[in-house]
Design a protein around this motif. Structure first.
Motif, short mmCIF file in Angstrom:
data_model
loop_
_atom_site.label_atom_id
_atom_site.label_comp_id
_atom_site.label_asym_id
_atom_site.label_seq_id
_atom_site.Cartn_x
_atom_site.Cartn_y
_atom_site.Cartn_z
N LEU A 146 0.84 -1.21 0.00
CA LEU A 146 0.00 0.00 0.00
C LEU A 146 0.87 1.26 0.00
CD1 LEU A 146 -2.70 -1.22 2.56
CD2 LEU A 146 -3.10 -0.69 0.14
N GLN A 177 2.74 1.07 -3.75
CA GLN A 177 1.91 1.16 -4.96
C GLN A 177 0.87 2.27 -4.87
OE1 GLN A 177 2.83 -0.75 -7.55
NE2 GLN A 177 4.41 -1.53 -6.16
N ALA A 178 0.40 2.59 -3.68
CA ALA A 178 -0.70 3.56 -3.57
C ALA A 178 -0.27 4.84 -2.86
CB ALA A 178 -1.89 2.92 -2.85
N ILE A 223 0.36 5.40 0.16
CA ILE A 223 -0.31 5.61 1.46
C ILE A 223 0.76 5.67 2.56
CG2 ILE A 223 -1.92 4.53 3.10
CD1 ILE A 223 -3.31 3.25 0.66
N GLU A 278 -1.06 4.56 8.11
CA GLU A 278 -2.42 4.32 7.59
C GLU A 278 -2.50 2.92 6.96
OE1 GLU A 278 -3.72 7.26 4.75
OE2 GLU A 278 -5.63 6.20 4.41
N ALA A 279 -1.43 2.58 6.22
CA ALA A 279 -1.38 1.26 5.57
C ALA A 279 -1.45 0.15 6.63
CB ALA A 279 -0.10 1.13 4.76
N GLN A 329 -11.07 -4.59 -1.41
CA GLN A 329 -11.42 -3.24 -1.87
C GLN A 329 -12.52 -2.62 -1.02
OE1 GLN A 329 -11.94 -3.87 -6.11
NE2 GLN A 329 -9.80 -3.24 -6.51
N ASP A 355 -10.39 -1.04 1.57
CA ASP A 355 -9.78 0.18 1.00
C ASP A 355 -9.75 0.05 -0.52
OD1 ASP A 355 -7.83 2.64 2.14
OD2 ASP A 355 -7.61 2.08 0.01
N ALA A 356 -10.40 0.99 -1.15
CA ALA A 356 -10.59 0.92 -2.61
C ALA A 356 -9.28 0.99 -3.38
CB ALA A 356 -11.51 2.05 -3.06
N ARG A 357 -8.21 1.45 -2.74
CA ARG A 357 -6.95 1.60 -3.46
C ARG A 357 -6.20 0.28 -3.63
NH1 ARG A 357 -5.12 6.56 0.32
NH2 ARG A 357 -6.31 5.25 1.74
N ILE A 358 -6.69 -0.78 -2.98
CA ILE A 358 -6.03 -2.09 -3.12
C ILE A 358 -6.33 -2.65 -4.51
CG2 ILE A 358 -5.85 -4.46 -2.26
CD1 ILE A 358 -6.64 -3.41 0.50
N GLY A 359 -5.30 -3.09 -5.23
CA GLY A 359 -5.50 -3.62 -6.59
C GLY A 359 -5.07 -5.07 -6.71
#
Ligand code: ARG
Length: 457
Positions: free
Chosen positions: A371, A374-375, A377, A381-382, A409, A412-416
């Protein structure tokens, strides 16, 4: 030996409490060597005739041959190894034997013998530790890729490799060897010729005896020389530290061999059975290594307490210096040998280790790191997001990577999709390639360095 000033001999209690021969006979080789060096020096300096010096040296060789063949006789009235040897020498060569003690005292004699003994003990333990390090390096090379759970608080923390874990002990024993080497360096000065406490009026050559006995130089202060047991304490404290490492390694084997862990099958040759429970195979050798560490630490404490209040120079309390050193040395050498066998012959159950690494959410940190990477964060928070994912997986009794992308997701929506690749135990160890990290590529570098240092080619 001191009868001139006494009207009465010692009582039997006095003889018994005074006798160190039951244990200091272990010093006989050193005592003979030091006496021969002293006799040769007395001859060379013209303090005794060349003839007497020769007779003394040849006589000492005969005494040594007798000790070798029959053991050292234990006569309490002769008190210690020094008097035992001198009295036998007198029986063998007559009056010349009485000249050997010119310009020396038992105080510098015992300090010299004991330093020589400790020096040998250091050389022996160093060789033993080197063999143990070789065994660790061999097994680590075999298992540079074998994944196991790493623990903190004995709770699953992050995956590591077995090779990495074994190499941790290589490092501990490397430091132990350096501590022993350091102790050896300081110990390697000759007290011989310090005499009782003040030096001697005879024109002795202390350089000569120091050299003959392989010491770097003579000690600088006669009072210090006969009072100093730092060399024995340096040895004991190095031994104590080393025994702690051996004990921790033993403890790991004990835990790993337990059925709930099942990480290792101990060699039969270093295990015992039970007289009542037929299925048992107990890790007694490892338990004794763990137990012996307590006695070795106790030996160090014992000598520290003996020494702490003694005024200069020699006091008889110091005769109690030897049993703790002898005991520590023999326990340590057995412990090193036992752990070498254990490391070399254990069957590691890498299937069980891997399975355990996959349980317990060992790769949760990798989710948090993903997180961050890649995002973008912040790690705190991660960490929080990952905690929620672990909580969800735990409530369902499944692994982190068994959660669907939709589940992740929802947290957390940012997880891919890409996160799954980071959650395998292989990916987790491979990514930790910082210097000294658990990544197989790193561990192999450390193994190569260790092989080089040990001359393993
Ligand atoms: N047996 C003694 C020891 O081990 C050596 C003799 C010491 N000398 C003396 N005066 N008392 O320490």
């Amino acid at each position: 030996m001191w009868g001139g000033r006494f009207a009465e001999g010692p009582s039997s209690i006095m003889r018994e409490i005074n006798a160190s021969i039951p244990f200091d006979k272990a010093l006989w080789r050193q005592d003979i060597a030091a006496s021969k060096a002293h006799a040769a020096m007395l001859g060379a300096c013209g303090i005794v005739s060349a003839e007497d010096a020769k007779a003394i040296e040849a006589g000492l060789d005969r005494v040594a041959a007798e000790y070798e063949a029959e053991g050292v006789p234990e006569d309490w009235s002769l008190e210690d190894i020094h008097m035992t040897t001198e009295s036998r020498l007198a029986e063998l060569i007559g009056a010349a034997a009485g000249r050997l003690h010119t310009g020396r005292s038992r105080n510098d004699q015992v300090a010299t013998d004991f330093r020589l003994w400790v020096r040998d003990a250091i050389d022996q333990v160093d060789a033993g530790l080197e063999a143990l390090q070789r065994a660790l390096v061999m097994r680590a090379a075999e298992h540079a890729d074998s994944i196991m759970p790493g623990f903190t608080h004995l709770q699953t923390a992050q995956p590591v490799t077995l090779g990495h874990h074994l190499m941790a002990y290589y490092e501990m024993f490397r430091r132990d060897r350096s501590r022993f080497a350091d102790a050896r360096k300081r110990a390697n000065e000759s007290p011989l010729g310090s005499a009782a406490l003040a030096g001697t009026g005879f024109p002795i050559d202390r350089e000569m005896t120091a050299q003959a006995l392989g010491f770097d130089k003579p000690t600088a202060n006669s009072l210090d020389s006969v009072s100093d047991r730092d060399f024995a304490l340096d040895y004991l404290m190095s031994a104590a530290q080393c025994s702690l490492h051996l004990s921790r390694l033993a403890e790991e084997f004990i835990i790993w061999a337990s059925q709930p862990f099942g990480f290792v099958r101990l060699p039969d040759s270093l295990s015992t059975g039970s007289s009542i429970m037929p299925q048992k195979k107990n890790p007694d050798a490892a338990e004794l290594v763990r137990g012996h560490a307590g006695r070795i630490v106790g030996s160090a404490v014992s000598l520290m307490v003996t020494m702490k209040g003694l005024p200069l120079a020699y006091s008889k309390d110091m005769q109690d210096d030897k049993p703790p050193v002898f005991e520590a040395a023999s326990l340590l050498s057995l412990s090193v040998a036992a752990m070498t066998g254990m490391v070399a012959e254990a069957q590691f159950r890498t299937d069980r280790m891997r399975q355990a690494a996959e349980l317990g959410y060992a790769t949760a940190t990798d989710l948090a790191d993903w997180l961050v990477r890649q995002a973008g964060i912040p790690f705190r928070e991660a960490h929080h997001i990952t905690g929620a994912a672990v909580k969800l997986a735990e409530s369902r009794g499944i692994a982190l990577e068994a959660l669907s992308l939709a589940d992740l997701q929802a947290i957390d929506a940012r997880i891919g999709e890409g996160v799954y690749a980071a959650l395998s135990v292989e990916a987790s160890v491979a990514v930790r390639a910082s210097h000294g990290g658990t990544a197989p590529v790193e561990v192999r570098k450390r193994i190569a360095e260790a092989r080089e240092a040990l001359g393993m080619g």
